[in-house]
Structures are given as structure tokens and as C-alpha cells.
Scaffold this motif. Structure first.
Motif, mmCIF file in Angstrom:
data_model
loop_
_atom_site.group_PDB
_atom_site.id
_atom_site.type_symbol
_atom_site.label_atom_id
_atom_site.label_comp_id
_atom_site.label_asym_id
_atom_site.label_seq_id
_atom_site.Cartn_x
_atom_site.Cartn_y
_atom_site.Cartn_z
ATOM 1 N N TRP A 87 0.877 -1.108 -0.051
ATOM 2 C CA TRP A 87 0.011 -0.033 -0.005
ATOM 3 C C TRP A 87 1.000 1.151 -0.052
ATOM 4 N N SER A 88 0.614 2.266 1.011
ATOM 5 C CA SER A 88 1.487 3.302 0.834
ATOM 6 C C SER A 88 2.672 3.606 1.172
ATOM 7 N N VAL A 89 3.316 2.447 1.610
ATOM 8 C CA VAL A 89 4.669 2.281 1.717
ATOM 9 C C VAL A 89 5.493 2.421 0.376
ATOM 10 N N THR A 90 4.422 2.292 -0.681
ATOM 11 C CA THR A 90 5.008 2.351 -2.095
ATOM 12 C C THR A 90 5.555 3.922 -2.260
ATOM 13 N N LYS A 91 4.735 4.735 -1.496
ATOM 14 C CA LYS A 91 5.090 6.262 -1.576
ATOM 15 C C LYS A 91 6.557 6.492 -1.411
ATOM 16 N N SER A 92 7.116 5.990 -0.299
ATOM 17 C CA SER A 92 8.391 5.904 0.189
ATOM 18 C C SER A 92 9.525 5.544 -0.811
ATOM 19 N N TYR A 93 8.999 4.412 -1.480
ATOM 20 C CA TYR A 93 9.734 3.768 -2.657
ATOM 21 C C TYR A 93 9.927 4.904 -3.975
ATOM 22 N N ASN A 216 1.536 2.453 -19.073
ATOM 23 C CA ASN A 216 2.108 1.380 -18.282
ATOM 24 C C ASN A 216 3.079 2.163 -17.088
ATOM 25 N N ILE A 217 2.377 3.412 -16.523
ATOM 26 C CA ILE A 217 3.007 3.991 -15.483
ATOM 27 C C ILE A 217 2.695 3.467 -14.377
ATOM 28 N N ASN A 218 3.380 3.122 -13.376
ATOM 29 C CA ASN A 218 3.255 2.310 -12.065
ATOM 30 C C ASN A 218 2.588 3.445 -11.012
ATOM 31 N N ASP A 219 1.680 2.854 -10.462
ATOM 32 C CA ASP A 219 1.211 3.790 -9.265
ATOM 33 C C ASP A 219 2.037 4.274 -8.315
ATOM 34 N N GLY A 220 2.113 5.536 -8.334
ATOM 35 C CA GLY A 220 3.059 6.178 -7.305
ATOM 36 C C GLY A 220 2.739 6.255 -6.100
ATOM 37 N N SER A 221 1.292 5.967 -5.694
ATOM 38 C CA SER A 221 0.920 5.921 -4.388
ATOM 39 C C SER A 221 0.711 4.708 -3.549
ATOM 40 N N GLY A 275 7.636 14.109 5.694
ATOM 41 C CA GLY A 275 8.922 14.622 5.119
ATOM 42 C C GLY A 275 8.559 14.378 3.405
ATOM 43 N N TYR A 276 9.430 13.866 2.715
ATOM 44 C CA TYR A 276 9.189 13.794 1.357
ATOM 45 C C TYR A 276 8.600 12.125 1.308
ATOM 46 N N LEU A 277 7.277 11.935 1.331
ATOM 47 C CA LEU A 277 6.745 10.830 1.274
ATOM 48 C C LEU A 277 6.867 9.815 2.251
ATOM 49 N N TRP A 278 7.582 10.227 3.481
ATOM 50 C CA TRP A 278 7.972 9.800 4.895
ATOM 51 C C TRP A 278 7.038 10.570 5.805
ATOM 52 N N TRP A 279 6.578 9.709 6.531
ATOM 53 C CA TRP A 279 6.028 10.233 8.116
ATOM 54 C C TRP A 279 7.126 10.709 9.055
ATOM 55 N N ILE A 280 7.051 11.726 9.572
ATOM 56 C CA ILE A 280 8.128 12.059 10.631
ATOM 57 C C ILE A 280 7.570 12.127 11.958
ATOM 58 N N PRO A 281 7.631 10.767 12.781
ATOM 59 C CA PRO A 281 7.462 10.910 14.108
ATOM 60 C C PRO A 281 8.456 11.548 14.992
ATOM 61 N N GLU A 282 8.324 11.395 16.315
ATOM 62 C CA GLU A 282 9.296 12.264 17.327
ATOM 63 C C GLU A 282 10.508 11.702 17.266
ATOM 64 N N LEU A 286 9.012 6.966 9.260
ATOM 65 C CA LEU A 286 8.142 6.046 9.098
ATOM 66 C C LEU A 286 7.647 5.852 7.581
ATOM 67 N N ALA A 287 7.701 4.775 7.045
ATOM 68 C CA ALA A 287 6.710 4.633 5.887
ATOM 69 C C ALA A 287 5.576 3.819 6.323
ATOM 70 N N TYR A 288 4.470 4.295 5.925
ATOM 71 C CA TYR A 288 3.061 3.981 6.695
ATOM 72 C C TYR A 288 2.215 3.375 5.504
ATOM 73 N N GLY A 289 1.619 2.090 5.456
ATOM 74 C CA GLY A 289 0.914 1.540 4.374
ATOM 75 C C GLY A 289 -0.397 1.409 5.120
ATOM 76 N N TYR A 290 -1.499 1.294 4.302
ATOM 77 C CA TYR A 290 -2.843 1.100 4.749
ATOM 78 C C TYR A 290 -3.208 -0.190 5.574
ATOM 79 N N GLY A 291 -3.955 -0.059 6.657
ATOM 80 C CA GLY A 291 -3.928 -1.553 7.412
ATOM 81 C C GLY A 291 -2.929 -1.748 8.516
ATOM 82 N N GLY A 292 -1.813 -0.992 8.116
ATOM 83 C CA GLY A 292 -0.598 -1.407 9.285
ATOM 84 C C GLY A 292 0.533 -2.095 8.576
ATOM 85 N N GLN A 293 0.879 -1.707 7.286
ATOM 86 C CA GLN A 293 2.100 -1.975 6.691
ATOM 87 C C GLN A 293 3.119 -1.011 6.950
#
Length: 336
Positions: A87-93, A216-221, A275-282, A286-293
Motif C-alpha cells: 500500500w502506501s509504503v509504495t510512496k516512500s519507494y 504503463n506508468i506504475n502507481d506512485g501511491s 517529509g518527502y513521502l515519509w512520516w516523521i514521528p518524534e 516511518l513508511a506507513y501503508g494502509y492497514g498497518g504495513q
């Protein structure tokens, strides 16, 4: 650490970490740490066997310290070989691929407005939005297309979505997919083609399924499918300052610093910045994908924790899993 040296690489210097397992050719898999006496392994086992094992939606967890696996568990018929949507861990890739393209001079830096990346499109709003805005979820675009329909629309449709003004955080999948179009227009390759040459090969990821659509552009999200062991390699790559092996850096430390910097507040307690498609906790990022990836990265502790969860898990579960990672597991490892 499983990253091997394959073919040509964007060389930015020499590394200084001591725990690489460098192999020529395709990457080997993770090594297991044999000596677990240097930290409180008994307490970690207790956390895994109680707090973690009691989480109904968890399917897998892997904990990597100093580049080696110190704990790995799978639940409810999942296994080390299961391939799943991250899922959205893809964003960090996706962010990493954008960084590699910038490092290689194939596209402009993130401070440039989008008309520089998409010069063939007559759209005034492109002159107001930077790549930085796009990567920080602050482009001002509305999220006009649901999953997975944003992959099927063309570039003109994506950049013509309704908008307000850039500069405020708004989590947006269809706008995030514009990053894949920028990569495509700048490199002449789809994200997967570019990753096969510049990223996947160095992570030992071979021909993954990655949803694609228009041109054929892959899902960026979302919609990159990986094993848990493979997913977390991105976190280890970042801890290693982008070095895929001792002498080969495939993503610059400057980009890693940019990508994991707290650029913009989110308004989400515990995940206060982005950040740049990364979450920044304290601590860390963190790369955060839907459901808990999750890929939770703690650079000062040399620690990466990855999880695979049932997609339709609830928010309470996801919060509890993050709480265990950040407040029970991470403190077991020194941050000196």
C-alpha cells in the motif's frame, strides 16, 4: 545485510559501516544475528510473545539491528515467502526513485515548479506548485480519483484536478501519483523500469508486481507488492546513507536528509510531521501503508522494524502496533 553489487552504480564515495555482507551478483537474503546477549533479548521475547502475539491483525514482524535480523515472526498462515500489497509504503519507494533521478541529473531538483518537469502542458497551476509541494502532500490539489482509478488517467487529467493553493498538508493519493508521471517524462522509463535498473536490483528485489495504468506508468501511491523481508530493505538502505554495499552509494545522503526532514506539520498526533513521502514521528521516520504495513526506521539506534498486517485492520490496532514499536521495542536498543 543482503544488498549485493550488480552492474553499474551511481558511486558517491565510500562507506564506513562494518556490518555489510557484500556479495557480487544477486543479493543474498538477510543474515540472522547469532549473539543476542548485547541487549535485553528476554524482554524482547516477552514483548513478541505477549504484546505482539495478541494483535489480531498482525501477519508478520521483522526486527533488524545492525543490519541483521534479531527477530522474525509470522502469524495466521502467513510466511516469509508471502507477497502482499505494501500500500502506501509504495510512496516512500516512489520518493526514493525521484531522489535517484535528481541525483543523476535526469530531472530538476525539488525546489523547481512543476512546469519545469512537465513543460509540454499548458497549465498555469504548474507554475505555482513545486516538486517539494508534491512530495510533502502540500500541492493544493484535491484528491479527485479513488483507488485504483488514478493510475488509469493521463497526465493532463491529473494536473488538471481542482486545486486551492499549495503549502498546507492534505494527504492525497491522486496528486502523489503525479510523481510517477514526472519520473516517466523525465527519464523515459516507467517507475518500475527505472527501479529495476537503479534500485530493485541492488535490494535483491526481482520482478515485483506493481500496478500500472496509463502508458504503463506504475502507481506512485500504492500497489507495489513485496515480501516483508524485501519491503524493509528500503529502511536499511536509508540507515546506510544510501550505500547498497561498502563502496557503492545508490541514493545520496543529501536526498535521504531531505526526504526524512520534518518539512510540514500534519495535524496527526504522534505523526506530527511529514517529509518527502515519509512520516516523521518524534524519533526517526516511518513508511506507513494502509492497514498497518510499516517500515519504522531509527537511525540513531541502527534499528529497522517492519510489519505486515491485514489490510482491513482498524485504526485502534494500527495505533497499538505503533505504540509497541516505538515505546516497547525501540527503547531496548541504545541510541548512542
Amino acid at each position: 545485510w543482503p544488498i549485493g553489487v550488480v552492474g553499474q552504480v551511481f558511486d558517491m564515495g565510500s562507506g564506513n559501516n562494518s556490518y555489510w555482507d557484500i556479495a557480487w551478483g544477486w543479493s543474498l537474503d538477510w543474515e540472522f544475528e547469532e549473539d543476542l546477549s548485547y541487549f535485553d533479548y528476554e524482554e524482547l521475547s516477552n514483548i513478541i510473545n505477549t504484546s505482539i502475539a495478541d494483535l489480531n491483525y498482525l501477519r508478520g514482524i521483522v526486527i533488524i539491528h545492525n543490519g541483521k535480523i534479531i527477530s522474525e515472526e509470522y502469524y495466521d498462515d502467513s510466511s516469509v515467502s508471502e507477497i502482499y500489497n505494501i500500500w502506501s509504503v509504495t510512496k516512500s519507494y516512489t520518493s526514493t526513485l525521484i531522489g535517484q533521478a535528481i541525483d543523476q541529473g535526469l530531472i530538476f531538483d525539488s525546489d523547481y515548479t512543476l512546469n519545469n518537469f512537465l513543460p509540454n502542458y499548458d497549465n498555469n497551476y504548474l507554475e505555482a506548485v513545486t516538486l517539494h509541494d508534491l512530495l510533502t502532500m502540500s500541492s493544493g490539489y484535491y484528491d479527485s480519483y479513488g483507488y485504483p482509478y488514478w493510475v488509469n488517467v493521463n497526465t493532463e487529467q491529473l494536473i488538471s484536478m481542482p486545486y486551492t493553493n499549495p503549502g498546507y498538508f492534505y494527504y492525497n493519493n491522486s496528486a502523489c501519483h503525479i510523481n510517477s508521471h514526472i519520473l516517466y517524462h523525465g527519464t523515459g522509463m516507467t517507475p518500475e523500469q527505472f527501479a529495476d535498473i537503479n534500485l530493485f536490483v541492488y535490494l535483491g528485489i526481482n520482478n515485483p508486481y506493481w500496478l500500472n495504468g496509463y502508458n504503463n506508468i506504475n502507481d506512485g501511491s500504492a500497489s507495489l507488492h513485496l515480501r516483508l523481508r524485501d519491503m524493509v530493505k528500503l529502511g536499511q538502505l536509508f540507515i546506510q546513507d544510501g550505500y547498497a554495499s561498502e563502496n557503492n552509494q545508490i541514493i545520496s545522503s543529501e536526498w535521504i536528509e531531505k526526504a526524512t526532514f520534518a518539512h510540514i506539520p500534519t495535524g496527526f498526533p504522534g505523526l506530527d510531521n511529514y517529509g518527502y513521502l515519509w512520516w516523521i514521528p518524534e524519533e526517526g521516520y516511518l513508511a506507513y501503508g494502509y492497514g498497518g504495513q510499516f517500515i519504522a526506521v531509527f537511525p540513531e539506534r541502527n534499528l529497522v522494524v517492519g510489519t505486515h498486517s491485514v489490510t482491513l485492520s482498524d485504526q485502534y490496532y494500527q495505533n497499538e502496533l505503533l505504540n509497541i514499536i516505538y515505546n516497547e521495542i525501540a527503547p531496548l536498543f541504545s541510541n548512542e
